[in-house]
Design a protein around this motif. Structure first.
Motif, PDB file in Angstrom:
ATOM      1  N   HIS A   1       0.840  -1.207   0.000  1.00 54.75           N
ATOM      2  CA  HIS A   1       0.000   0.000   0.000  1.00 54.75           C
ATOM      3  C   HIS A   1       0.872   1.252   0.000  1.00 54.75           C
ATOM      4  O   HIS A   1       0.594   2.224  -0.715  1.00 54.75           O
ATOM      5  N   ALA A   2       1.934   1.234   0.800  1.00 52.38           N
ATOM      6  CA  ALA A   2       2.840   2.378   0.846  1.00 52.38           C
ATOM      7  C   ALA A   2       3.511   2.594  -0.508  1.00 52.38           C
ATOM      8  O   ALA A   2       3.655   3.736  -0.971  1.00 52.38           O
ATOM      9  N   ALA A   3       3.901   1.512  -1.162  1.00 53.61           N
ATOM     10  CA  ALA A   3       4.560   1.629  -2.467  1.00 53.61           C
ATOM     11  C   ALA A   3       3.620   2.222  -3.513  1.00 53.61           C
ATOM     12  O   ALA A   3       4.012   3.082  -4.305  1.00 53.61           O
ATOM     13  N   ARG A   4       2.367   1.768  -3.511  1.00 53.57           N
ATOM     14  CA  ARG A   4       1.399   2.308  -4.468  1.00 53.57           C
ATOM     15  C   ARG A   4       1.122   3.784  -4.198  1.00 53.57           C
ATOM     16  O   ARG A   4       1.021   4.599  -5.123  1.00 53.57           O
ATOM     17  N   THR A   5       0.996   4.122  -2.918  1.00 51.67           N
ATOM     18  CA  THR A   5       0.728   5.516  -2.560  1.00 51.67           C
ATOM     19  C   THR A   5       1.896   6.413  -2.961  1.00 51.67           C
ATOM     20  O   THR A   5       1.694   7.541  -3.434  1.00 51.67           O
ATOM     21  N   LYS A   6       3.106   5.908  -2.794  1.00 53.74           N
ATOM     22  CA  LYS A   6       4.284   6.672  -3.201  1.00 53.74           C
ATOM     23  C   LYS A   6       4.271   6.941  -4.705  1.00 53.74           C
ATOM     24  O   LYS A   6       4.629   8.039  -5.166  1.00 53.74           O
ATOM     25  N   THR A   7       3.836   5.947  -5.478  1.00 56.24           N
ATOM     26  CA  THR A   7       3.731   6.119  -6.935  1.00 56.24           C
ATOM     27  C   THR A   7       2.702   7.184  -7.275  1.00 56.24           C
ATOM     28  O   THR A   7       2.932   8.043  -8.139  1.00 56.24           O
ATOM     29  N   PHE A   8       1.554   7.135  -6.611  1.00 52.19           N
ATOM     30  CA  PHE A   8       0.512   8.132  -6.860  1.00 52.19           C
ATOM     31  C   PHE A   8       1.010   9.536  -6.519  1.00 52.19           C
ATOM     32  O   PHE A   8       0.708  10.501  -7.226  1.00 52.19           O
ATOM     33  N   LEU A   9       1.758   9.649  -5.445  1.00 51.12           N
ATOM     34  CA  LEU A   9       2.301  10.952  -5.058  1.00 51.12           C
ATOM     35  C   LEU A   9       3.208  11.518  -6.148  1.00 51.12           C
ATOM     36  O   LEU A   9       3.177  12.713  -6.448  1.00 51.12           O
ATOM     37  N   GLY A  10       4.009  10.641  -6.736  1.00 53.85           N
ATOM     38  CA  GLY A  10       4.913  11.089  -7.784  1.00 53.85           C
ATOM     39  C   GLY A  10       4.205  11.513  -9.058  1.00 53.85           C
ATOM     40  O   GLY A  10       4.731  12.322  -9.828  1.00 53.85           O
ATOM     41  N   ASP A  11       2.995  10.999  -9.255  1.00 56.09           N
ATOM     42  CA  ASP A  11       2.244  11.315 -10.466  1.00 56.09           C
ATOM     43  C   ASP A  11       1.356  12.549 -10.317  1.00 56.09           C
ATOM     44  O   ASP A  11       0.821  13.042 -11.318  1.00 56.09           O
ATOM     45  N   LEU A  12       1.181  13.037  -9.094  1.00 59.22           N
ATOM     46  CA  LEU A  12       0.300  14.192  -8.882  1.00 59.22           C
ATOM     47  C   LEU A  12       0.958  15.485  -9.361  1.00 59.22           C
ATOM     48  O   LEU A  12       2.153  15.698  -9.182  1.00 59.22           O
ATOM     49  N   GLY A  13       0.139  16.333  -9.929  1.00 58.90           N
ATOM     50  CA  GLY A  13       0.637  17.641 -10.318  1.00 58.90           C
ATOM     51  C   GLY A  13       0.808  18.555  -9.115  1.00 58.90           C
ATOM     52  O   GLY A  13       0.213  18.333  -8.052  1.00 58.90           O
ATOM     53  N   LYS A  14       1.611  19.601  -9.271  1.00 57.16           N
ATOM     54  CA  LYS A  14       1.900  20.500  -8.153  1.00 57.16           C
ATOM     55  C   LYS A  14       0.672  21.269  -7.677  1.00 57.16           C
ATOM     56  O   LYS A  14       0.623  21.738  -6.539  1.00 57.16           O
ATOM     57  N   THR A  15      -0.333  21.396  -8.535  1.00 56.08           N
ATOM     58  CA  THR A  15      -1.514  22.183  -8.163  1.00 56.08           C
ATOM     59  C   THR A  15      -2.498  21.395  -7.294  1.00 56.08           C
ATOM     60  O   THR A  15      -3.376  21.997  -6.671  1.00 56.08           O
ATOM     61  N   ARG A  16      -2.350  20.104  -7.227  1.00 54.72           N
ATOM     62  CA  ARG A  16      -3.303  19.271  -6.470  1.00 54.72           C
ATOM     63  C   ARG A  16      -2.820  19.123  -5.035  1.00 54.72           C
ATOM     64  O   ARG A  16      -2.481  18.039  -4.565  1.00 54.72           O
ATOM     65  N   LYS A  17      -2.795  20.245  -4.325  1.00 56.80           N
ATOM     66  CA  LYS A  17      -2.218  20.293  -2.982  1.00 56.80           C
ATOM     67  C   LYS A  17      -3.042  19.502  -1.962  1.00 56.80           C
ATOM     68  O   LYS A  17      -2.487  18.826  -1.089  1.00 56.80           O
ATOM     69  N   THR A  18      -4.366  19.590  -2.059  1.00 57.34           N
ATOM     70  CA  THR A  18      -5.212  18.882  -1.095  1.00 57.34           C
ATOM     71  C   THR A  18      -5.050  17.376  -1.225  1.00 57.34           C
ATOM     72  O   THR A  18      -4.888  16.663  -0.226  1.00 57.34           O
ATOM     73  N   GLU A  19      -5.083  16.893  -2.475  1.00 54.20           N
ATOM     74  CA  GLU A  19      -4.918  15.467  -2.706  1.00 54.20           C
ATOM     75  C   GLU A  19      -3.512  15.017  -2.321  1.00 54.20           C
ATOM     76  O   GLU A  19      -3.330  13.918  -1.767  1.00 54.20           O
ATOM     77  N   HIS A  20      -2.525  15.864  -2.576  1.00 59.39           N
ATOM     78  CA  HIS A  20      -1.151  15.522  -2.210  1.00 59.39           C
ATOM     79  C   HIS A  20      -1.013  15.384  -0.696  1.00 59.39           C
ATOM     80  O   HIS A  20      -0.349  14.440  -0.211  1.00 59.39           O
ATOM     81  N   ALA A  21      -1.619  16.302   0.052  1.00 63.33           N
ATOM     82  CA  ALA A  21      -1.532  16.239   1.512  1.00 63.33           C
ATOM     83  C   ALA A  21      -2.198  14.975   2.051  1.00 63.33           C
ATOM     84  O   ALA A  21      -1.682  14.331   2.978  1.00 63.33           O
ATOM     85  N   ARG A  22      -3.350  14.618   1.472  1.00 65.13           N
ATOM     86  CA  ARG A  22      -4.050  13.418   1.928  1.00 65.13           C
ATOM     87  C   ARG A  22      -3.229  12.161   1.668  1.00 65.13           C
ATOM     88  O   ARG A  22      -3.078  11.298   2.540  1.00 65.13           O
ATOM     89  N   LEU A  23      -2.673  12.053   0.453  1.00 66.13           N
ATOM     90  CA  LEU A  23      -1.874  10.888   0.120  1.00 66.13           C
ATOM     91  C   LEU A  23      -0.573  10.836   0.920  1.00 66.13           C
ATOM     92  O   LEU A  23      -0.100   9.757   1.283  1.00 66.13           O
ATOM     93  N   GLN A  24       0.002  12.007   1.195  1.00 68.52           N
ATOM     94  CA  GLN A  24       1.232  12.040   1.978  1.00 68.52           C
ATOM     95  C   GLN A  24       0.982  11.518   3.384  1.00 68.52           C
ATOM     96  O   GLN A  24       1.790  10.745   3.923  1.00 68.52           O
ATOM     97  N   ASN A  25      -0.143  11.923   3.972  1.00 66.99           N
ATOM     98  CA  ASN A  25      -0.499  11.420   5.302  1.00 66.99           C
ATOM     99  C   ASN A  25      -0.719   9.907   5.277  1.00 66.99           C
ATOM    100  O   ASN A  25      -0.317   9.187   6.189  1.00 66.99           O
TER     101      ASN A  25
END
Length: 214
Positions: free
Chosen positions: A165-189
């Motif tokens: 799960h951590a590996a998949r989430t890390k991949t999603f984080l790398g694919d997010l654009g810089k403007t998607r701050k809310t989604e980035h914060a949620r996935l980072q947590n």
């Protein structure tokens, strides 16, 4: 038109015999099926608790918010099996002796997707508090936040799921654009939590896993 009704086929007879028994009346097939399911779950839970108790004896401890409570329980069982004052050398007691002491705790075990829930006190169950049903007699496993619930534990058998799960989430984080701050914060947590749980499982285990950490 044939005035006589046709004899039912074997298939029809079997279907009727199968379905008409599925009622909640005593002795019905539904009651028998439920009894079989309950027996299976009871046996499975006993096997899981016995496995974790044997892990405890080998120094492989549970992790998670409920780890201390479960470890203390295992310690009390171990003490009953092997009193400190006994003059004889320490010996491995039979599984039946151990199961007799583990049965009550096994009845509280509920299996989460990547954790164990020890539903010993409904008033402490985080899922019931979140759902507003603090007096329910079963946990809401689908709402479990095992990183925060005081009755949840993580074990080596959960490590692979958490690491993936951590590996998949890390991949999603790398694919997010810089403007998607809310989604980035949620996935980072979410990622940080998964990594923390994996680290806690490893720290509670004397035998470190062979696979690389995420």
């Amino acid at each position: 038109m044939n005035p006589y009704p046709r004899e039912p086929s074997n298939r029809t007879t079997i279907a009727v015999a199968t379905t008409e028994g599925y009622s909640s009346r005593p002795g019905g097939a539904q009651a028998e099926l439920l009894a079989e399911v309950n027996k299976y779950e009871s046996d499975r839970n006993l096997d899981l608790v016995l496995t974790e108790f044997r892990n405890y004896q080998q120094g492989i401890l549970p992790a998670g918010p409920g780890a201390r409570s479960l470890t203390e329980f295992f310690a009390s069982v171990d003490e009953k099996l092997e009193p400190a004052a006994a003059p004889a050398p320490r010996t491995q007691r039979s599984d039946r002796d151990v199961l007799n002491l583990l049965t009550k705790r096994a009845k509280t075990l509920h299996i989460g997707p990547a954790n164990f829930c020890w539903f010993t006190d409904p008033s402490r169950a985080l899922c019931l508090k979140l759902a507003g049903t603090p007096t329910a007699d079963r946990p809401l496993v689908g709402m479990c936040d095992s990183a925060r619930c005081p009755q949840a534990t993580h074990h080596p058998c959960h490590r692979l799921v958490r690491a993936e799960h951590a590996a998949r989430t890390k991949t999603f984080l790398g694919d997010l654009g810089k403007t998607r701050k809310t989604e980035h914060a949620r996935l980072q947590n979410d990622y940080d939590r998964a990594i923390r749980i994996v680290a806690e499982i490893d720290a509670a285990t004397l035998h470190q896993p062979d696979e690389d950490s995420v």
